[in-house]
Design a protein around this motif. Sequence first.
Motif, short mmCIF file in Angstrom:
data_model
loop_
_atom_site.label_atom_id
_atom_site.label_comp_id
_atom_site.label_asym_id
_atom_site.label_seq_id
_atom_site.Cartn_x
_atom_site.Cartn_y
_atom_site.Cartn_z
N LEU A 64 30.90 -6.42 121.60
CA LEU A 64 32.32 -6.65 121.94
C LEU A 64 33.23 -5.83 121.04
O LEU A 64 34.19 -5.21 121.50
N LEU A 65 32.94 -5.85 119.74
CA LEU A 65 33.76 -5.10 118.79
C LEU A 65 33.67 -3.60 119.06
O LEU A 65 34.68 -2.88 119.02
N LEU A 66 32.48 -3.14 119.38
CA LEU A 66 32.26 -1.71 119.60
C LEU A 66 32.96 -1.22 120.86
O LEU A 66 33.73 -0.25 120.83
N TRP A 67 32.71 -1.89 122.00
CA TRP A 67 33.16 -1.38 123.29
C TRP A 67 34.61 -1.72 123.61
O TRP A 67 35.27 -0.98 124.35
N LEU A 68 35.13 -2.81 123.05
CA LEU A 68 36.49 -3.22 123.39
C LEU A 68 37.52 -2.86 122.32
O LEU A 68 38.72 -2.83 122.61
N VAL A 69 37.08 -2.58 121.11
CA VAL A 69 38.03 -2.30 120.03
C VAL A 69 37.79 -0.93 119.41
O VAL A 69 38.65 -0.04 119.47
N CYS A 70 36.63 -0.73 118.81
CA CYS A 70 36.41 0.47 118.00
C CYS A 70 36.33 1.75 118.82
O CYS A 70 36.92 2.76 118.44
N LEU A 71 35.63 1.73 119.94
CA LEU A 71 35.50 2.95 120.73
C LEU A 71 36.82 3.34 121.41
O LEU A 71 37.19 4.53 121.38
N PRO A 72 37.55 2.41 122.02
CA PRO A 72 38.87 2.81 122.55
C PRO A 72 39.80 3.33 121.46
O PRO A 72 40.69 4.15 121.73
N ALA A 73 39.61 2.89 120.21
CA ALA A 73 40.46 3.36 119.11
C ALA A 73 40.21 4.83 118.78
O ALA A 73 40.98 5.42 118.01
N CYS A 74 39.16 5.43 119.35
CA CYS A 74 38.89 6.85 119.13
C CYS A 74 39.85 7.75 119.91
O CYS A 74 40.03 8.92 119.57
N ILE A 75 40.46 7.22 120.96
CA ILE A 75 41.23 8.05 121.89
C ILE A 75 42.53 8.60 121.29
O ILE A 75 42.82 9.79 121.46
N PRO A 76 43.34 7.80 120.58
CA PRO A 76 44.61 8.36 120.08
C PRO A 76 44.44 9.57 119.19
O PRO A 76 45.30 10.46 119.18
N SER A 119 30.79 6.93 119.30
CA SER A 119 32.16 7.26 118.93
C SER A 119 32.49 8.70 119.31
O SER A 119 33.60 8.99 119.78
N ASN A 120 31.53 9.60 119.11
CA ASN A 120 31.75 10.99 119.51
C ASN A 120 31.93 11.11 121.02
O ASN A 120 32.76 11.88 121.50
N MET A 121 31.15 10.34 121.76
CA MET A 121 31.23 10.39 123.22
C MET A 121 32.58 9.86 123.70
O MET A 121 33.19 10.44 124.60
N PHE A 122 33.06 8.78 123.10
CA PHE A 122 34.36 8.24 123.50
C PHE A 122 35.48 9.21 123.14
O PHE A 122 36.47 9.34 123.88
N TYR A 123 35.33 9.87 122.01
CA TYR A 123 36.31 10.86 121.60
C TYR A 123 36.40 11.97 122.64
O TYR A 123 37.49 12.42 123.02
N VAL A 124 35.23 12.41 123.13
CA VAL A 124 35.20 13.46 124.15
C VAL A 124 35.81 12.96 125.46
O VAL A 124 36.55 13.69 126.13
N VAL A 125 35.50 11.72 125.84
CA VAL A 125 36.08 11.16 127.06
C VAL A 125 37.61 11.15 126.95
O VAL A 125 38.32 11.44 127.92
N GLY A 126 38.12 10.87 125.75
CA GLY A 126 39.56 10.92 125.54
C GLY A 126 40.12 12.31 125.75
O GLY A 126 41.17 12.48 126.36
#
Length: 588
Positions: free
Chosen positions: A19-31, A231-238
């Motif tokens: 929950l912490l990873l997918w709902l908080v930490c990974l979306p926080a990579c986008i900004p 985290s790298n993957m979410f950053y790329v998605v952003g």
Amino acid sequence: MDLDNVLHHAGDWGKYQHLLLWLVCLPACIPCGFAAFNQVFMDRVPDAWCKIPELMSAEWSPENRKTVSIPKLGSTYSQCLKYNVNYTDIVWESGVGSNLTGNESTVTFCTDGWEYDVEQISSSIVIDFDLVCSKSLYPTIGLSALNVGGLVGVLLFGYLNDRIGRKKNYFLCLTIEIVFGCATAFSPNVYWYIVFRFFVGLTIPAILHIPFVICLEVVAPAKRTLVSFYSNMFYVVGLMGFSGLAYATPQWQLIALTTSLPFVVYFLYIFFLPESMRWLLSQGRVKEVVEMLKKIASVNCRYIPDEILQKFTETMEHQREQADCLRNGRRANWRDLFQTPNMRMKTLIISFSWVVNETTYVGLSYYGPSMGNDPYLSFFLSSVVEIPGYIFCLLLMDRLGRRMTLCSCMILSGVAAISTALVPTDAEMLTLALFLIAKCTIAGGTMIIFQFGGELYPTEVRGVGIGLASFLGGIGLTLIPFVNYLGTQWLVLPIVMMGAFSVAGGIVTLKLPETLGAKLPQTLEEGEDFGKDFQGWADAIQQISRILPKCSKRPTKLIREVVNLEQTGGGHLNSGCVITAGEHIEAL
């Protein structure tokens, strides 16, 4: 009884962590990606030429205005010069300028501003602030100011991490990013624009690292590489999403707003983002950590025995007392990295490799929109290709090892980048393909160097070593916009320069010892001994030789060449295949 031991009882890869990873930490990579790269679409440079008010009042077409008033430099019209003639007379005579040439008319600099090809690029800070000719370097200065801010931010938010905690620090960082990101859209001139970009830069990469570290602290050590990969993957998605957002909002002011204002919703994290447990322990707040561990266990449907919590509390309080006693004693610092020869060599190579990977990756990312015919598609593709780069490295790091995988990524990226200079100037798709290969492989390299560097430094100075490498990398980032500016004269020149830099870094990296399967150093003494007997390039040649076909013959001369290659510092083999390490011993 340390935190990781108790966390294992509470569940270190359960529902709470997911929950912490997918709902908080990974979306926080986008900004972070939005703020770092939105300028590449805010400062695009359209075709420009001197404004001639008389011809514009006469409603002449842009092409006729240029034909009459602007001298040509080769096949293109000059941005900064115009013919020095009386254009009122030309309008009255209804001339078309066929009798005007560079030989018959003197030229002068633009005196009434510029016209821009708004069909090509409809909105840009270049258009609004007339950043051409003598001011053409200002967008580059703005991008450099962003990276200077990042350099200052690493020190500022690193200090605040220890003072006010990770959670408060994150929301302070988020506030600065949103406020100054929105302020960018209302810049009255280029000078304020540069100031606002500096303050946005303060939050990069802190706005990404703070929630990432908090998440990393509550997962199993064996899962931390996987979390880093996610985290790298979410950053790329952003970044991929940002290319679509930039395409949908062509006005540069809207780009500034849409890459900042929507992240106000992240303030909801104040109810979900936990404080760093390790920071709480450093402040002696053991009871709060115990309550957090109980909460984690409850969400994961686990139970922590009271005796384990009691033992953990006693251990942490004892360590706190010891830390208080030693607080005035000597602490490890950056000088310890250079006191002994082996540690000094590894520090220099790690720092150089870190700078190469970070500057090459960011430099290629900035340059993405300049490649190909469609800047939005080019940026999108330059983001997409990072995904196979990360997957490729994730699969090979535990097979070939960190050193060989990192070296391969850096050299392959460099060769692909340098090759762009060898293709015809009109082969845009081939140039783009080589650029994407370079970006794919260097992206993988950036993922490896973070882990590899951390493993090579002993525990006592790991934070200091990584901090030094990150700081030096930040200095490199302040210079990379000026390297990219050279592309205004020759498109692939910055790519070739970054490619040569990457190849050099890849070769030097072979001197580092491998950490895969090794017991990692804890003290400075262990750090000096780790890899002390490593033979560098000779060991790399032996590792490669295990993959290549074996020779059917074993001439003594060839054996001596391979064995002595490290000592001679160069040379070449007189055969198409290489003797393996086992055969060296057997033959001798």
